[in-house]
Design a protein around this motif. Structure first.
Motif, PDB file in Angstrom:
ATOM      1  N   UNK A   1       5.426  12.904   8.200  1.00  0.00           N
ATOM      2  CA  UNK A   1       4.389  11.878   8.301  1.00  0.00           C
ATOM      3  C   UNK A   1       4.116  11.573   9.771  1.00  0.00           C
ATOM      4  N   UNK A   2       5.184  11.562  10.572  1.00  0.00           N
ATOM      5  CA  UNK A   2       5.060  11.234  11.990  1.00  0.00           C
ATOM      6  C   UNK A   2       4.577  12.439  12.794  1.00  0.00           C
TER       7      UNK A   2
ATOM      8  N   UNK B   1       0.820  -1.201   0.000  1.00  0.00           N
ATOM      9  CA  UNK B   1       0.000   0.000   0.000  1.00  0.00           C
ATOM     10  C   UNK B   1       0.859   1.259   0.000  1.00  0.00           C
ATOM     11  N   UNK B   2       0.439   2.250   0.784  1.00  0.00           N
ATOM     12  CA  UNK B   2       1.139   3.536   0.795  1.00  0.00           C
ATOM     13  C   UNK B   2       2.529   3.458   1.403  1.00  0.00           C
ATOM     14  N   UNK B   3       2.863   2.348   2.067  1.00  0.00           N
ATOM     15  CA  UNK B   3       4.221   2.213   2.599  1.00  0.00           C
ATOM     16  C   UNK B   3       5.249   2.139   1.478  1.00  0.00           C
ATOM     17  N   UNK B   4       4.805   1.931   0.245  1.00  0.00           N
ATOM     18  CA  UNK B   4       5.722   1.909  -0.899  1.00  0.00           C
ATOM     19  C   UNK B   4       5.987   3.310  -1.441  1.00  0.00           C
ATOM     20  N   UNK B   5       5.156   4.277  -1.059  1.00  0.00           N
ATOM     21  CA  UNK B   5       5.263   5.617  -1.637  1.00  0.00           C
ATOM     22  C   UNK B   5       6.616   6.292  -1.431  1.00  0.00           C
TER      23      UNK B   5
ATOM     24  N   UNK C   1       5.706  17.364  -0.157  1.00  0.00           N
ATOM     25  CA  UNK C   1       5.732  17.080   1.277  1.00  0.00           C
ATOM     26  C   UNK C   1       4.324  16.838   1.803  1.00  0.00           C
ATOM     27  N   UNK C   2       3.410  17.716   1.459  1.00  0.00           N
ATOM     28  CA  UNK C   2       2.043  17.556   1.946  1.00  0.00           C
ATOM     29  C   UNK C   2       1.424  16.276   1.399  1.00  0.00           C
ATOM     30  N   UNK C   3       1.762  15.928   0.158  1.00  0.00           N
ATOM     31  CA  UNK C   3       1.200  14.726  -0.457  1.00  0.00           C
ATOM     32  C   UNK C   3       1.666  13.466   0.282  1.00  0.00           C
ATOM     33  N   UNK C   4       2.948  13.428   0.683  1.00  0.00           N
ATOM     34  CA  UNK C   4       3.430  12.252   1.398  1.00  0.00           C
ATOM     35  C   UNK C   4       2.950  12.263   2.852  1.00  0.00           C
TER      36      UNK C   4
END
Length: 841
Positions: free
Chosen positions: A684-685, A492-496, A545-548
Motif C-alpha cells: 500500500x505504501x 472507511x478503507x482503513x478497516x479493510x 494483494x492488488x485489491x488491498x
C-alpha cells in the motif's frame, strides 16, 4: 411655719429649681448606661473576634498546596496539575540577599518588631492623611503571612484586628526565619507564580539560588503590584521598582552603594525556564487527569504534590501536535481564504490590542506561533500590510499571503465588500510569525487562518501498549473534546486490513484471485446495493494483494461475503475492537464507527507479531514523600525468530524510554498472519494509496481510509517500533473538499509525525516468522509462474498454502499430507483461487 396653719411655707422658686435638676440626672444616667452597654458590646464583639481566630500552631507544619508533576517516559517534566503553581524551597536554599531585598522593600523593621510595626503605622497614617488617600500601607511581613494563611482578603476592620492579633501570636510561636520561609514560598509574584522559586523560573529561567542581585531586587519589587511591575510585560516599570528596592537595601546596610550601582547596570535577560508546554500536551494530560481525579480525588491531585509517571514521549508529543497544526492548516488553506475574523473601527483598535497584549507572556513573539492582529496600514501598490499584535507590529508581504489568492488591500476603515476577500484597515486576521519582532516591532508575518476541520493523532508502542503521543484536536482551549479517544467515526478503507487478515486466517492467501467487476446485492428495500470502486475503475481478475494495495472496494466486499460477516466481526474483536459493528457487507468498506485509539491499537496487533496489548498512559504514581501509590506491571510478549534468527524484543524500542512498560499482552492472531498482512500493507505504501509514507525511507506498513463524500480521512500505519493513527474531519460531518482523501489529508500528518518520532531510531525490517515462504506467481491467475513469464511476481505464503501448479497445469499435491483434507482447506484455496459465481457487470 405659721402658728395658724401648722404648715411649712414653701418657696415656689425652690420647687422649680429642684425640678430643673432632675432631667440632667436622667440624661447622665442614660449616657452612662449607653456607654456601658457600648463598652460591653465592643468588649463582647472583640471577645467574639478573639475567640474566632484560627489556630496559629498549624503554621508550624507549613504544607501549602503544591504542584503535582507529570513526567514523560524519559523522566522529563511534561505537565503539572495545581491550583497554585508553587514549588516549596527551604529557607536555607534561598539566597540571603534575596531575603534582605524583600525585607528592605516590604518590612524594613521586620527583625525588630514583634508582629506589628507601630512606627510604620504612624508614618503611613501621616502620609495617607496628608495625601487624603491611601498612599502607603503598614502591614508587616508577619501580618501578610497571617492574612494569606489564616484569613480572607476582605477589606474590613474585623479582618485587620484579627490580622494584628494573629501576627503577635505568630511572632511568639515562630522564628523570624520560619515566618520568612512561609512568606517567600506563599507569596504571589505574578505570571501564575507562587513563591520565589517559581518566580525565578518564570521570569529569569533560573533556580532561586542562581539569581544575581539585579534579579533578586526585581523579584522583591513585585509584591506591591505583580502585573504592573512584571519584567515580561513592563520591563521599564520593573527597572524603576528594582531601583527603589536597591536604594532601600543600601539604606538598610544590606548592600553597598557600589553593589547597588552594579546591579542597576546589570542587563536583565527575561526568559522562562524550559517548562511544560501544556498546549501541545493538553489532550494527553486531560485524559490522565480525569482518571487521576477519579482515583485520588481533587484535593490530593491538585494540592499534595503527586508525582505521575506516564508513557508520553515529549518529543513525539510535540511532533504530533505540530503535525496536526500544520496538516490542518494545509487542509484548510486548500478550501480558500474566508476573510477577516471581524472588522474594527479606528477607535476600537487600542482596546482590542490591549486584550491581545495581556495574553502574550513573552518578551518577543514566538517564531512559528499564531496570533490575532489588526491591520493598521496597507500599501496596495506594494502589496504589504502592517499588522499590530498587542503592543508589537509586523508586516505581511504579498508573497506571504499568496495562498489566499487575490486579496484586495484597502486603505480605508471597515468592511468593504460582502465577499470577505478584501483587507481594509481594522481587519482582524490571524498571522503566523516567520521572523520574531525586535523591540516590539519589525516582525515578519504570514497571513493565516484558524482551521475549521479537526484531527486526531495517537501513537503507541506495539510491544507494550504504551501510548507515546496523543493529540485530540487543533486547539484544546477551543474544544476539550478528545477526538483520539472519544470520537467514533467511520474508518472507511482503513478497516479493510482487518477484513483481509480475517480472510487469511480463513485459508485465503495473498495470491487468491477475485473478479473486480460490478456486483449487485439485494437490500432490505426496493433498491439494490451496488458497491463501487473509489476511482470507478474495474480491473478484472486481481489478487488480494492488488485489491488491498489499490483499496478496491468491490473485491473487499466479495472477500467479506466469502468469509462471512460474523467471522469478520469476531476477528475484529480479537484485535481489540469494542465498538458495535454492522452485521452486513458494508462492514468491508468501514461503515461502522470506531475511535482512532481503537483502530490504531488493532493495527498494533499486526505490528507486534500477533499480540494484543491494552493501551495505557500511566506507569507509576507516587505521593510527595515518594511512596508508590500505583504501578503498571510490564507485559510479557514472547519473541519469535525468522530464518536468520533475528528477534524483535524490547531492546528494539525507542531509546531512553524510562517508563515501566505495561498493560498486559495476549496472543490474538498467528504471527504468520500478522506478517503477511503487514507485507500486504507495505505494498500500500510502496505502490498504492499510501505512497506519501514512502518519505520515511524505511519499511512501513499502512492503509489509507476515505469515507463517502470525503467526510473522514484516515491513515493508520507502523514500523516495527511504533504504530500511529491519524483521523481528519469536521465535528459536524461534511466534506473535506478538494484534497480531503486519506492519502491527501491524513497521510501527510502521519508522515510528518513519524519523521519526527523516528529521528534517531534505527531502521528495522519487519520480522519474518520461520513458517513464511515465498513463491513466484502470476498475478492474473494466482498460480505458480515460471521465471520471466509476463505478470510474474514474488508472493509470500504460510508454508504449505502456496500454489502447487503452474499456469495451465492441474493442481497436484506435493506430499501425502497435502493430498489429504486434514487441514480443512479445499483444493481451490491451495491453488490460490476462489470459485466463480454469477455477477452483474
Amino acid at each position: 411655719m405659721t402658728p395658724a396653719s401648722g404648715r411649712q411655707n414653701i418657696d415656689p422658686r425652690n420647687v422649680n429649681r429642684r425640678r430643673d435638676k432632675n432631667p440632667w440626672k436622667v440624661v447622665v444616667i442614660t449616657l452612662v448606661t449607653l456607654g456601658v452597654v457600648a463598652l460591653l458590646a465592643v468588649f463582647g464583639y472583640f471577645t467574639y473576634l478573639y475567640a474566632s481566630l484560627p489556630k496559629v500552631d498549624r503554621l508550624a507544619d507549613y504544607r501549602p498546596p503544591i504542584v503535582s508533576q507529570v513526567f514523560g517516559d524519559d523522566g522529563s517534566l511534561v505537565g503539572e496539575f495545581y491550583l497554585e503553581r508553587r514549588i516549596v524551597v527551604p529557607v536555607e536554599k534561598i539566597p540571603r540577599k534575596l531575603i534582605q531585598a524583600f525585607v528592605a522593600a516590604e518590612d524594613s523593621n521586620f527583625y525588630q518588631h514583634k508582629g506589628l510595626d507601630y512606627l510604620g503605622i504612624a508614618r503611613a497614617a501621616v502620609k495617607n492623611l496628608l495625601a487624603m488617600r491611601k498612599k502607603e500601607g503598614a502591614s508587616t511581613i508577619t501580618q501578610q503571612v497571617a492574612k494569606s494563611m489564616l484569613l480572607t482578603s476582605e477589606k474590613s476592620f474585623a479582618r485587620k484586628f484579627k490580622e494584628a492579633i494573629l501576627a503577635t501570636r505568630m511572632e511568639k510561636m515562630l522564628s523570624k526565619d520560619d515566618i520568612l520561609y512561609i512568606y517567600l514560598n506563599q507569596i504571589y509574584l505574578g505570571g501564575g507564580a507562587y513563591g520565589v522559586q517559581v518566580a525565578a523560573e518564570t521570569y529569569f529561567g533560573k533556580n532561586v539560588e542562581q539569581l544575581n542581585l539585579a534579579e533578586m531586587a526585581m523579584l522583591a519589587g513585585l509584591p506591591k503590584a505583580p502585573n504592573s511591575y512584571s519584567p515580561i510585560k513592563h520591563l521599564d516599570r520593573a527597572r524603576e521598582r528594582q531601583a527603589y528596592v536597591l536604594e532601600r537595601m543600601v539604606r538598610e546596610g544590606y548592600v553597598t552603594q557600589a553593589e547597588a550601582d552594579h546591579a542597576r547596570a546589570t542587563p536583565i535577560v527575561v526568559r522562562s525556564m524550559k517548562k511544560v508546554n501544556s498546549e501541545q500536551s493538553a489532550y494527553f494530560l486531560e485524559h490522565i487527569r480525569i482518571k487521576l481525579e477519579e482515583t485520588y480525588g481533587m484535593d490530593r491531585l491538585y494540592k499534595e504534590g503527586l508525582k505521575i509517571y506516564t508513557t508520553m514521549n515529549a518529543e513525539m508529543q510535540k511532533g504530533a501536535f505540530d503535525a496536526v497544526v500544520n496538516g490542518l492548516k494545509n487542509v484548510d488553506k486548500r478550501q480558500g481564504f474566508r476573510g477577516a475574523v471581524k472588522y474594527l473601527g479606528e477607535t476600537e483598535v487600542d482596546t482590542f490590542s490591549k486584550k491581545v497584549e495581556d495574553g502574550i507572556d513573552t518578551a518577543s513573539l514566538k517564531q512559528g506561533s499564531t496570533y490575532q492582529g489588526v491591520v493598521t496600514a496597507v500599501d496596495p501598490a506594494k502589496g504589504d500590510a502592517t499588522v499590530r499584535v498587542g503592543d508589537r507590529t509586523g508586516t505581511i508581504s504579498r508573497k506571504n499571503m499568496a495562498w489566499a489568492g487575490k486579496v484586495q488591500l484597502v486603505n480605508a476603515w471597515g468592511k468593504q465588500d460582502g465577499k470577505g476577500k478584501s483587507l481594509p484597515l481594522g481587519s482582524v486576521v490571524f498571522v503566523s510569525v516567520l521572523t520574531p519582532d525586535v523591540n516590539k516591532q519589525g516582525a515578519i508575518f504570514s497571513l493565516d487562518q484558524e482551521p475549521e476541520a479537526q484531527a486526531a493523532v495517537v501513537a503507541l508502542d506495539p510491544l507494550t501498549g504504551a501510548v507515546k503521543a496523543m493529540v485530540g484536536g487543533y486547539d484544546f482551549r477551543r474544544s476539550q473534546f478528545n477526538r483520539a479517544v472519544q470520537a467514533k467515526r467511520n474508518p472507511g478503507s482503513a478497516f479493510k486490513p482487518i477484513i483481509y487478515a480475517a480472510a487469511l486466517d480463513k485459508g485465503l492467501t495473498a495470491a487468491t484471485t477475485f473478479d473486480d467487476s460490478p456486483v449487485e446485492y439485494e437490500g432490505g428495500g426496493d433498491k439494490a446495493w451496488k458497491p463501487k470502486n473509489y476511482d470507478n475503475i474495474y480491473r478484472g481478475i486481481v489478487t488480494m494483494r492488488e485489491a488491498l494495495t489499490n483499496s478496491i472496494n468491490v473485491v473487499s466486499v466479495k472477500i467479506l461475503e466469502q468469509i462471512g460477516v460474523g467471522a469478520a466481526i469476531d476477528y475484529a474483536k480479537k484485535l481489540g475492537i469494542t465498538s458495535p459493528l454492522a452485521a452486513n457487507l458494508t462492514l468491508a468498506l468501514g461503515s461502522s464507527s470506531v475511535t482512532p485509539l481503537e483502530l490504531t491499537s488493532a493495527y498494533a496487533v499486526f505490528a507486534s507479531g500477533g499480540y494484543r496489548t491494552t493501551p495505557y498512559f500511566i506507569t507509576k504514581v507516587e505521593d510527595a514523600d515518594g511512596k508508590v501509590l500505583e504501578e503498571t506491571a510490564p507485559p510479557v510478549i514472547p519473541t519469535f525468530t525468522n530464518q536468520s534468527t533475528a528477534t524483535l524484543t524490547n531492546a528494539d524500542l525507542p531509546p531512553a524510554t524510562g517508563a515501566v512498560p505495561g498493560g498486559g499482552a495476549v496472543p490474538a492472531i498467528a504471527p504468520e498472519t500478522a506478517y503477511i498482512i503487514t507485507n500486504l500493507m507495505e505494498s500500500v505504501v510502496t505502490s498504492g494509496t499510501g505512497q506519501r509514507a514512502r518519505a520515511l525511507g524505511r519499511p512501513v506498513a499502512g492503509k489509507t481510509g476515505t469515507t463517502n463524500d470525503m467526510k473522514d480521512a484516515w491513515f493508520v500505519g507502523y514500523v516495527p517500533q511504533l504504530v500511529a493513527g491519524v483521523w481528519v474531519g469536521y465535528d459536524q460531518e461534511r466534506s473535506l473538499g478538494a484534497g480531503g482523501s486519506g492519502g491527501q489529508a491524513a497521510a501527510p500528518i502521519w508522515t510528518e509525525f513519524m519523521q519526527r518520532a523516528l529521528a534517531g531510531i534505527p531502521v528495522k525490517n519487519f520480522i519474518q516468522p520461520a513458517d513464511i515462504t515465498f513463491a513466484t506467481i502470476n498475478v492474473r491467475t494466482g498460480r505458480l509462474a515460471r521465471e520471466g513469464s509476463p505478470g510474474a511476481t514474488q508472493e509470500c505464503f504460510v508454508a504449505g498454502t502456496e500454489p502447487t501448479a503452474y499456469d495451465g497445469e492441474q493442481d497436484t499435491p506435493t506430499t501425502e499430507e497435502n493430498a489429504s483434507d486434514s487441514d480443512g482447506l479445499p483444493e481451490w484455496v491451495r491453488a490460490g483461487r476462489l470459485p466463480r459465481r454469477s455477477e452483474s457487470r
